[in-house]
Write a protein that holds these residues in place. Structure first.
Motif, short mmCIF file in Angstrom:
data_model
loop_
_atom_site.label_atom_id
_atom_site.label_comp_id
_atom_site.label_asym_id
_atom_site.label_seq_id
_atom_site.Cartn_x
_atom_site.Cartn_y
_atom_site.Cartn_z
N ARG A 158 9.48 20.44 -11.72
CA ARG A 158 9.52 21.90 -11.70
C ARG A 158 9.35 22.41 -10.28
N GLY A 159 8.45 21.78 -9.52
CA GLY A 159 8.25 22.19 -8.14
C GLY A 159 9.52 22.03 -7.31
N ARG A 160 10.30 20.98 -7.59
CA ARG A 160 11.54 20.78 -6.85
C ARG A 160 12.55 21.87 -7.18
N VAL A 161 12.62 22.28 -8.46
CA VAL A 161 13.52 23.36 -8.82
C VAL A 161 13.11 24.64 -8.11
N VAL A 162 11.81 24.95 -8.11
CA VAL A 162 11.33 26.16 -7.45
C VAL A 162 11.66 26.11 -5.97
#
Length: 502
Positions: A67-71
């Motif tokens: 999720r952090g990578r998407v953000v």
């Protein structure tokens, strides 16, 4: 069009979301495909018209969750124009050859009035209660003022109630909170497109909520129609399309006055849209952030809260903020009005993360209760300056032969530059946008708003006269140069620009 994998567990070979957004109000998606790292060559299927910028990354950062990578990817991919502008901002004295920003929807016309009002002694009081935790809905004194303010300016038939008010730090947080409390992950809102593109991130990043586009076009099909007109028939088609793809739609987002079109829904249209939502048991989120920025006195704007009876008050939720109407986008004040106490309580719980400081709440209460200053000083001057700025930019566009929508609300003009593009493609739209940026003027291109017709741009006019003049001079230089290139092509020599409207 965003790419949706067949199964959420399968990684994508491409991901779709924001890229060069051209200076929108905040981060937003342009819908252009980008190659992304992936651990599989599994091909995704495409779900037409459903915004779902999901992607998985294998090499972006070992420190982040998926999720952090998407953000992070949203941040890395977004706002090329805005970042370029901030590295080379125009300044009359220090950087006269810098970039003029006609892309970000901010009102810079009355900053002197606001600075003086916010510097007065009644704004600067510090009481112990303002330095402590408050009700997460907001201090009662502020919610009472918001209810009175909205009752008056929305022309509500009955007084609005403080217990139905929640205050938090801006409409971006409101969209995120409402997506979280109204939808399950993977569910969706209908939204007419073109639309303010940052909503894509607002509803997706926290909650994995999608957007189903209700595509509008510039073609006028009859005497009683207008360009980019929303109809119940288009809403029904989009809803049926989503249902056929297995996407559950939970609500409808309406922006009134509309961004980027400047369009205003009549009371009759509003009621039709609300009745449609009631038939399908959909929530309706109405964003009225430009409600006091209707500068054309002939335009009959009506808030949804002015209707005598809402078809489904428990599923109707109204947003407003100070960022546009009061030119205070940096103050971060937004408010929700909803009769549904379950929704109000759930959103208030999220205000633990999106709340306002007590000092800002005091300032906003003082401002909202000062009807004499608002009605006699601020609004008359703000509307007069918006009218003058709009008249100047629209006059320049007419002189260039550029068709545009003339709506009398908001800070922007939706302009049709298609005749300056050799081909009607989004690649040509991006090339034209880059030519503007290379010539030191920042605009917002249509793909960032999910406009399905390449060549539409949003021009923001709510700036001081000397910056507008220089910005429009640079626009003119680009268009004249581009038009010469287009005229050299036989296929474009005699082509009339489509959708000519004023």
């Amino acid at each position: 069009m965003f790419t949706v994998p067949e199964k959420e567990s399968r990684p994508l070979t491409t991901c779709v979301g924001p890229a060069s957004t051209g200076g929108l109000d905040s981060n937003c998606g342009d819908g252009l495909e980008r190659e992304c790292p992936s651990t599989s060559d599994q091909k995704p299927r495409e779900l037409y018209g459903v915004g779902h910028p999901t992607a998985k990354f294998s090499s972006d950062s070992s420190y982040l969750s998926s999720r952090g990578r998407v953000v992070k990817w949203f941040w890395d991919s977004a706002e090329e124009g805005y970042r370029t502008y901030h590295m080379d901002e125009y300044d009359e004295e220090e950087n006269p050859n810098g970039i003029i920003n006609l892309g970000t929807s901010e009102n810079k016309l009355c900053l002197d009035l606001l600075s003086r009002r916010l510097s007065q002694s009644d704004m600067l009081q510090v009481e112990p209660s303002l330095l402590q935790y408050a009700d997460w809905r907001g201090h009662l004194f502020l919610r009472e003022e918001v209810a009175r303010f909205l009752s008056f300016y929305c022309k509500s038939p009955t007084p609005l109630k403080p217990e139905s008010v929640v205050v938090l730090n801006g409409c971006a947080s409101l969209f995120s909170a409402l997506a979280m409390v109204l939808c399950e992950a993977g569910e969706a809102f209908l939204i007419p497109a073109p639309y303010y593109g940052a909503i894509t991130q607002h509803v997706y990043l926290y909650s994995n909520v999608r957007l189903v586009y209700v595509y509008l076009d510039s073609e006028v099909t009859g005497l009683d129609t207008r360009p980019f007109q929303l109809s119940v028939e288009k809403l029904e088609i989009a809803l049926q399309g989503a249902n056929s793809e297995g996407v559950k739609v939970k609500g409808l987002i309406l922006i009134n006055p509309q961004n980027p079109l400047g369009d205003i829904y009549s009371p009759e249209e509003l009621r039709e849209y609300l009745e449609f939502a009631k038939r399908h048991q959909l929530h309706v989120v109405v964003d009225e952030v430009y409600m006091l920025s209707v500068f054309d006195e002939a335009v009959g704007y009506r808030s949804v809260l002015s209707l005598e009876r809402l078809p489904d008050p428990q599923r109707t939720h109204v947003m407003w903020a100070a960022s546009k109407d009061f030119g205070m986008s940096g103050l971060r004040f937004g408010t929700l009005y909803t009769e549904n106490q379950d929704v109000a309580t759930a959103v208030a719980s999220l205000c633990r993360y999106h709340g306002l400081s007590g000092l800002v709440q005091h300032q906003m209460a003082q401002l909202l209760r000062d009807h004499d200053w608002i009605n006699q000083v601020y609004l008359p001057q703000n509307h007069a300056q918006l009218r003058a700025a709009h008249a100047y930019v629209s006059g320049e566009l007419r002189a260039l032969g550029v068709p545009f929508l003339n709506r009398g609300a908001g800070f922007f003009i939706w302009a049709d530059f298609r005749k300056y593009m050799p081909e009607a493609t989004f690649e040509e739209e991006m090339l034209l946008w880059h030519r503007f940026l290379d010539n030191k003027v920042l605009l917002s291109f249509g793909k960032a708003f999910q406009c399905k017709e390449p060549g539409w741009f949003r021009l923001v006019f709510s700036d001081k006269a000397h910056r507008l003049r220089l910005g429009m001079q640079r626009v003119q230089q680009v268009l004249k140069g581009t038009f010469q290139v287009a005229e050299d092509r036989p296929s474009c020599e005699t082509q009339e620009p489509r959708g000519q409207h004023r």
